[in-house]
Design a protein around this motif. Structure first.
Motif, PDB file in Angstrom:
ATOM      1  N   SER A 317      37.150 -30.864  94.176  1.00 25.31           N
ATOM      2  CA  SER A 317      35.823 -30.259  94.072  1.00 25.31           C
ATOM      3  C   SER A 317      35.870 -29.104  93.084  1.00 25.31           C
ATOM      4  O   SER A 317      36.699 -28.198  93.213  1.00 25.31           O
ATOM      5  CB  SER A 317      35.353 -29.763  95.444  1.00 25.31           C
ATOM      6  N   LEU A 318      34.963 -29.138  92.072  1.00 26.52           N
ATOM      7  CA  LEU A 318      34.889 -28.105  91.046  1.00 26.52           C
ATOM      8  C   LEU A 318      33.435 -27.702  90.865  1.00 26.52           C
ATOM      9  O   LEU A 318      32.583 -28.541  90.544  1.00 26.52           O
ATOM     10  CB  LEU A 318      35.469 -28.609  89.727  1.00 26.52           C
ATOM     11  N   ASP A 319      33.139 -26.412  91.071  1.00 25.76           N
ATOM     12  CA  ASP A 319      31.775 -25.908  90.933  1.00 25.76           C
ATOM     13  C   ASP A 319      31.796 -24.674  90.034  1.00 25.76           C
ATOM     14  O   ASP A 319      32.316 -23.623  90.406  1.00 25.76           O
ATOM     15  CB  ASP A 319      31.192 -25.556  92.301  1.00 25.76           C
ATOM     16  N   LEU A 320      31.229 -24.824  88.829  1.00 21.84           N
ATOM     17  CA  LEU A 320      31.131 -23.731  87.867  1.00 21.84           C
ATOM     18  C   LEU A 320      29.677 -23.443  87.526  1.00 21.84           C
ATOM     19  O   LEU A 320      29.388 -22.819  86.498  1.00 21.84           O
ATOM     20  CB  LEU A 320      31.900 -24.080  86.591  1.00 21.84           C
ATOM     21  N   SER A 321      28.757 -23.853  88.360  1.00 24.25           N
ATOM     22  CA  SER A 321      27.330 -23.746  88.072  1.00 24.25           C
ATOM     23  C   SER A 321      26.848 -22.296  88.119  1.00 24.25           C
ATOM     24  O   SER A 321      27.503 -21.417  88.685  1.00 24.25           O
ATOM     25  CB  SER A 321      26.537 -24.587  89.072  1.00 24.25           C
ATOM     26  N   LEU A 322      25.666 -22.086  87.492  1.00 27.97           N
ATOM     27  CA  LEU A 322      24.989 -20.785  87.524  1.00 27.97           C
ATOM     28  C   LEU A 322      25.872 -19.670  86.993  1.00 27.97           C
ATOM     29  O   LEU A 322      26.105 -18.650  87.630  1.00 27.97           O
ATOM     30  CB  LEU A 322      24.506 -20.468  88.940  1.00 27.97           C
ATOM     31  N   ASN A 323      26.379 -19.882  85.764  1.00 22.37           N
ATOM     32  CA  ASN A 323      27.135 -18.877  85.048  1.00 22.37           C
ATOM     33  C   ASN A 323      26.586 -18.775  83.630  1.00 22.37           C
ATOM     34  O   ASN A 323      25.465 -19.220  83.361  1.00 22.37           O
ATOM     35  CB  ASN A 323      28.630 -19.214  85.054  1.00 22.37           C
ATOM     36  N   GLU A 324      27.365 -18.187  82.740  1.00 27.40           N
ATOM     37  CA  GLU A 324      26.970 -18.053  81.336  1.00 27.40           C
ATOM     38  C   GLU A 324      27.971 -18.772  80.438  1.00 27.40           C
ATOM     39  O   GLU A 324      28.216 -18.363  79.300  1.00 27.40           O
ATOM     40  CB  GLU A 324      26.891 -16.566  80.952  1.00 27.40           C
TER      41      GLU A 324
END
Length: 462
Positions: A317-324
């Protein structure tokens, strides 16, 4: 004879019933005597936590959890000096912990989670000997700074104080090579400041959950040295020798809150979501090849996705959402054969989405949504010649800066050479002598031509 036989049978049945009642009474009496030895439980204690079930065996006393307890937790617990396992989770207990709580120095497992306790955690006396291996205080209303009593618990393997109202910074002393921490869960509190790099010194840390706090600054590069996440050690976590008691932990796994117990020792992951972390995702984090989940969503992380992200072979599981985040998606992402949950939405990623291998199964367009520069399946945006225009533009900008640097270097070198000649007499004389010799040789070469031209001018017949 028949009447005599019936009478004997009735007498035998009566004797059996009496014997059963006697045994039951004796067992109940023995249980009561064991539980009430040395007057451990007084009347006030029964009034406060009487509904909780109590079991006693030959080795330890367990106070098991129930769902009916109410009122406050009394100081009568402090007299249970031989208590090793205390589980009062999922009740309706209220109030503050008594100051004498840490007199139970035989405690190894303590679970007060999911109640309504409040106030600060009492400080332990200097002479306190802590043998805690597992401490669960999650889901209450505890306040104050990080509990200092933990500092003396070097055998502590599990610390879960999530979902409270703790504040302040995370103390650096929580990390150290002499500590046995395997699970550190501080999520949903009010912790601020930067993440202490000292956490990387914990040799057995396998689960780190700091989500939903107010942490700032970068992700420490030292996290790449977390030994148990680089080379996972499969061992038992949180169980007493000879006991069937098993530790547990709540984990946000693939978007759902799940309780892991029997396979807890197999879980390795980091959750730093819901903070205000900034700067780049350190490349060193790709050294943690034992990670099974990584959640860095809802921060202010910039730069791009680490190029070596594909080295996390067992990541599920990889979650990098809601960044810049910006730049292209590394091709190595398609080499992560165990990946089945991915979220890269709400960033500034661009370019074509990699295809092949495991990424072929992740065909939900929402995974890549709100990244205006992305194109290709599973999005409905085709990759045309205009799509990579940004990359070409970036390339032209790089070439332009390269030209500027070369020109600046030539100009600087020329003036440096001139300055050296003017400032060093020996060099200046050598240069001038060299120029004179070159001029003399050139004049010798041109002398025949000069004589021929002079002869033509002086001879009138030509």
């Amino acid at each position: 004879m028949a009447e005599h036989a019936q009478g004997s049978r009735a007498l035998l049945i009566c004797l059996c019933l009496c014997l059963c009642l006697l045994l039951s009474s004796s067992e109940h009496l023995a249980m009561s005597m064991d539980l009430d030895d040395d007057d451990f439980f007084d009347d006030s204690f029964y009034d406060e936590v009487a509904p909780a079930r109590r079991l006693y065996d030959e080795r330890r006393l367990n106070v098991l959890n129930s769902n009916t307890s109410s009122n406050r937790s009394g100081a009568a617990f402090c007299r249970l000096l031989s208590l090793q396992i205390l589980d009062l989770s999922n009740n309706q207990l209220t109030g503050e912990l008594p100051d004498c709580w840490w007199e139970m120095q035989a405690l190894q497992f303590m679970d007060l989670s999911n109640n309504s306790f409040s106030g600060q955690i009492p400080e332990a006396p200097p002479t306190h000997n802590c043998y805690l291996e597992s401490l669960h205080l999650a889901g209450n209303g505890f306040t104050g700074v990080f509990p200092s009593v933990v500092q003396g618990c070097e055998s502590l393997a599990t610390l879960d104080i999530g979902n409270n109202q703790f504040s302040g910074t995370i103390p650096p002393w929580i990390g150290g090579e002499d500590r046995a921490l395997k699970i550190l869960r501080l999520r949903s509190n009010n912790f601020t400041g930067e993440i202490p790099p000292d956490l990387s010194k914990l040799p057995q840390l396998q689960l780190l959950d700091l989500a939903n706090n107010g942490l700032t600054g970068p992700i420490p590069r030292e996290f790449g040295k977390l030994t148990a996440m680089r080379n996972p050690i499969i061992n038992s976590t949180g169980s007493l020798d000879g006991s069937t008691y098993q530790d547990r932990i709540d984990i946000i796994w693939k978007g759902q809150e799940l309780i892991f117990q029997r396979i807890l020792q197999l879980m390795t992951g980091i959750d730093l979501s819901g903070n205000s972390l900034s700067q780049c995702i350190p490349e060193e984090i790709t050294n943690l090849e034992g990670l099974r989940f990584l959640n860095l969503s809802r921060n202010n992380l910039s730069c791009g996705i680490p190029k070596n992200i594909g080295s996390l072979n067992v990541l599920e599981s990889l979650d990098l959402s809601l960044n810049e985040l910006s730049g292209v998606i590394p091709v190595g992402l398609s080499n992560m054969v165990s990946l089945n949950t991915l979220n890269l939405s709400n960033n500034h990623l661009s370019g074509q989405i990699p295809t092949g291998n495991q990424l072929q199964t992740l065909n939900d367009p929402s995974i890549y949504s709100n990244n205006p520069g992305l194109c290709g399946p599973p999005l409905d945006i085709p990759c045309t010649n205009a799509s990579p225009a940004l990359d070409k533009k970036d390339g032209k900008d790089c070439d332009q800066w390269l030209y500027y640097c070369v020109i600046a270097g030539i100009v600087f070198g020329f003036w440096l050479w001139c300055g050296m000649i003017l400032s060093i007499p020996k060099w200046r004389h050598s240069v001038f002598f060299f120029v004179d010799r070159m001029q003399y040789k050139v004049m010798l070469k041109l002398q025949p031509i000069d004589q021929y031209l002079s002869k033509e001018k002086s001879d009138p017949l030509l």
